[in-house]
Design a protein around this motif. Structure first.
Motif, PDB file in Angstrom:
ATOM      1  N   LYS A 114       0.824  -1.210   0.000  1.00 21.64           N
ATOM      2  CA  LYS A 114       0.000   0.000   0.000  1.00 21.64           C
ATOM      3  C   LYS A 114       0.858   1.260   0.000  1.00 21.64           C
ATOM      4  O   LYS A 114       0.523   2.250  -0.652  1.00 21.64           O
ATOM      5  CB  LYS A 114      -0.967  -0.023   1.184  1.00 21.64           C
ATOM      6  CG  LYS A 114      -2.087  -1.034   0.954  1.00 21.64           C
ATOM      7  CD  LYS A 114      -3.030  -1.133   2.123  1.00 21.64           C
ATOM      8  CE  LYS A 114      -4.167  -2.102   1.777  1.00 21.64           C
ATOM      9  NZ  LYS A 114      -4.879  -2.562   2.961  1.00 21.64           N
ATOM     10  N   GLY A 153      -7.545  -5.466   0.480  1.00 23.16           N
ATOM     11  CA  GLY A 153      -7.931  -4.047   0.523  1.00 23.16           C
ATOM     12  C   GLY A 153      -7.552  -3.266  -0.723  1.00 23.16           C
ATOM     13  O   GLY A 153      -7.790  -2.057  -0.781  1.00 23.16           O
ATOM     14  N   LEU A 154      -6.972  -3.921  -1.717  1.00 25.00           N
ATOM     15  CA  LEU A 154      -6.605  -3.183  -2.937  1.00 25.00           C
ATOM     16  C   LEU A 154      -7.833  -2.984  -3.836  1.00 25.00           C
ATOM     17  O   LEU A 154      -8.703  -3.846  -3.906  1.00 25.00           O
ATOM     18  CB  LEU A 154      -5.536  -3.950  -3.718  1.00 25.00           C
ATOM     19  CG  LEU A 154      -4.083  -3.540  -3.461  1.00 25.00           C
ATOM     20  CD1 LEU A 154      -3.733  -3.592  -1.993  1.00 25.00           C
ATOM     21  CD2 LEU A 154      -3.133  -4.418  -4.247  1.00 25.00           C
ATOM     22  N   GLU A 155      -7.867  -1.851  -4.504  1.00 26.68           N
ATOM     23  CA  GLU A 155      -8.934  -1.573  -5.478  1.00 26.68           C
ATOM     24  C   GLU A 155      -8.508  -2.156  -6.832  1.00 26.68           C
ATOM     25  O   GLU A 155      -7.309  -2.299  -7.089  1.00 26.68           O
ATOM     26  CB  GLU A 155      -9.085  -0.060  -5.690  1.00 26.68           C
ATOM     27  CG  GLU A 155      -9.223   0.768  -4.437  1.00 26.68           C
ATOM     28  CD  GLU A 155     -10.633   0.739  -3.899  1.00 26.68           C
ATOM     29  OE1 GLU A 155     -11.539   0.421  -4.696  1.00 26.68           O
ATOM     30  OE2 GLU A 155     -10.815   0.995  -2.712  1.00 26.68           O
ATOM     31  N   SER A 156      -9.494  -2.393  -7.701  1.00 27.44           N
ATOM     32  CA  SER A 156      -9.156  -2.908  -9.046  1.00 27.44           C
ATOM     33  C   SER A 156      -8.128  -2.017  -9.733  1.00 27.44           C
ATOM     34  O   SER A 156      -7.203  -2.498 -10.391  1.00 27.44           O
ATOM     35  CB  SER A 156     -10.387  -2.957  -9.942  1.00 27.44           C
ATOM     36  OG  SER A 156     -11.332  -3.777  -9.395  1.00 27.44           O
ATOM     37  N   SER A 157      -8.293  -0.704  -9.552  1.00 33.43           N
ATOM     38  CA  SER A 157      -7.405   0.233 -10.250  1.00 33.43           C
ATOM     39  C   SER A 157      -5.957   0.143  -9.747  1.00 33.43           C
ATOM     40  O   SER A 157      -5.028   0.568 -10.432  1.00 33.43           O
ATOM     41  CB  SER A 157      -7.914   1.669 -10.091  1.00 33.43           C
ATOM     42  OG  SER A 157      -7.974   1.986  -8.718  1.00 33.43           O
ATOM     43  N   ASP A 158      -5.754  -0.424  -8.548  1.00 34.56           N
ATOM     44  CA  ASP A 158      -4.388  -0.562  -8.023  1.00 34.56           C
ATOM     45  C   ASP A 158      -3.585  -1.606  -8.786  1.00 34.56           C
ATOM     46  O   ASP A 158      -2.350  -1.580  -8.789  1.00 34.56           O
ATOM     47  CB  ASP A 158      -4.427  -1.006  -6.549  1.00 34.56           C
ATOM     48  CG  ASP A 158      -4.955   0.076  -5.622  1.00 34.56           C
ATOM     49  OD1 ASP A 158      -4.744   1.265  -5.925  1.00 34.56           O
ATOM     50  OD2 ASP A 158      -5.573  -0.271  -4.601  1.00 34.56           O
TER      51      ASP A 158
END
Ligand code: PGA
Length: 245
Positions: A114, A153-158
């Motif tokens: 993160k 906890g990562l978003e797709s965009s990450d």
């Protein structure tokens, strides 16, 4: 289309001088290559020097580790903004040697990923099973836990800034490579664990005794998108052969 990556993880090798000599030798040999991301991950103390040498080249710079805080009283640690400031675009997170010798866990790996993403560094997230785990048929369970908890906890965009490296611990530095079929089985499994909307875009590297003799066969597998290479990345000659597989 996933662009392959050939990443050299130098581990704790090369003085500043040796690092500069390596890059001077490699640079002209790979100068025309644009269809493979070429990445060197030297020790922290050589990042600036290597960056000076690779300016205006097609070679990118990565670090081998980072800490999750930006700054403060954390003696001996290095932060994402510091890595950015010396020209890093990538950072390796959770290498098995970090997990084994320096107590890194899926939780610390998650914090580090993160921190890397927050500062627009691409994170190369390492996962892999021990020989004992493989023999006890725990490989899938171990990999699933490392992937799910590491990427929690990562978003797709990450995921456009995430690279995964599958490195079976029994194959690292041992000369014993996973067979292409063994590696592909785990790579395909890892891809299935990723969010559907990004799974096809994420690059998954294989690591563990990659060398000129086995690179072509490994890279021929549909879900192997590159190599995270230790020993064979320490000499310009063999690293060049890997890049030009
Ligand atoms: P190796 O190391 O190529 O020397 O096996 C790979 C790694 O640990 O990243």
């Amino acid at each position: 289309m996933r662009q392959p990556i050939m990443a050299g993880n130098w581990k704790m090798n090369k003085t500043e001088h040796e690092a500069a000599d390596f890059v001077k030798e490699l640079k002209p040999r790979v100068s025309g290559i644009s269809n493979c991301t070429i990445l060197i991950c030297p020790p922290f103390c050589n990042l600036s020097k290597v960056h000076d040498e690779i300016v205006d080249s097609n070679i990118q710079l990565g670090a081998q580790n980072l800490f999750w805080e930006d700054k403060g009283a954390f003696t001996g640690e290095i932060s994402a903004p510091m890595l950015k400031s010396v020209g890093c675009t990538y950072v390796i997170v959770g290498h098995s040697e970090r997990r084994q010798y320096f107590g890194e866990t899926d939780e610390t790996v998650n914090k580090k990923i993160k921190a890397a993403l927050a500062h627009h560094l691409n994170a190369i997230v390492c996962v892999g099973e021990t020989l004992e785990q493989r023999e006890k048929e725990q490989t899938f369970k171990v990999i699933e836990k490392q992937v799910k908890e590491g990427l929690k906890g990562l978003e797709s965009s990450d995921f456009k800034n995430i690279v995964i490296a599958y490195e079976p611990i029994w194959a690292i530095g041992t000369g014993k490579t996973a067979t292409p079929a063994q590696a592909e089985e785990i790579h395909a499994f890892i891809r299935k664990l990723l969010p559907k909307e990004v799974a096809a875009e994420v690059r998954i590297l294989y690591g563990g005794s990659v060398k000129p003799e086995n690179v072509k066969e490994l890279m021929g597998q549909p879900d192997i998108d590159g190599g995270l290479v230790g020993g064979a990345a320490l000499k310009a000659d063999s690293f060049e052969q890997l890049i030009k597989y």
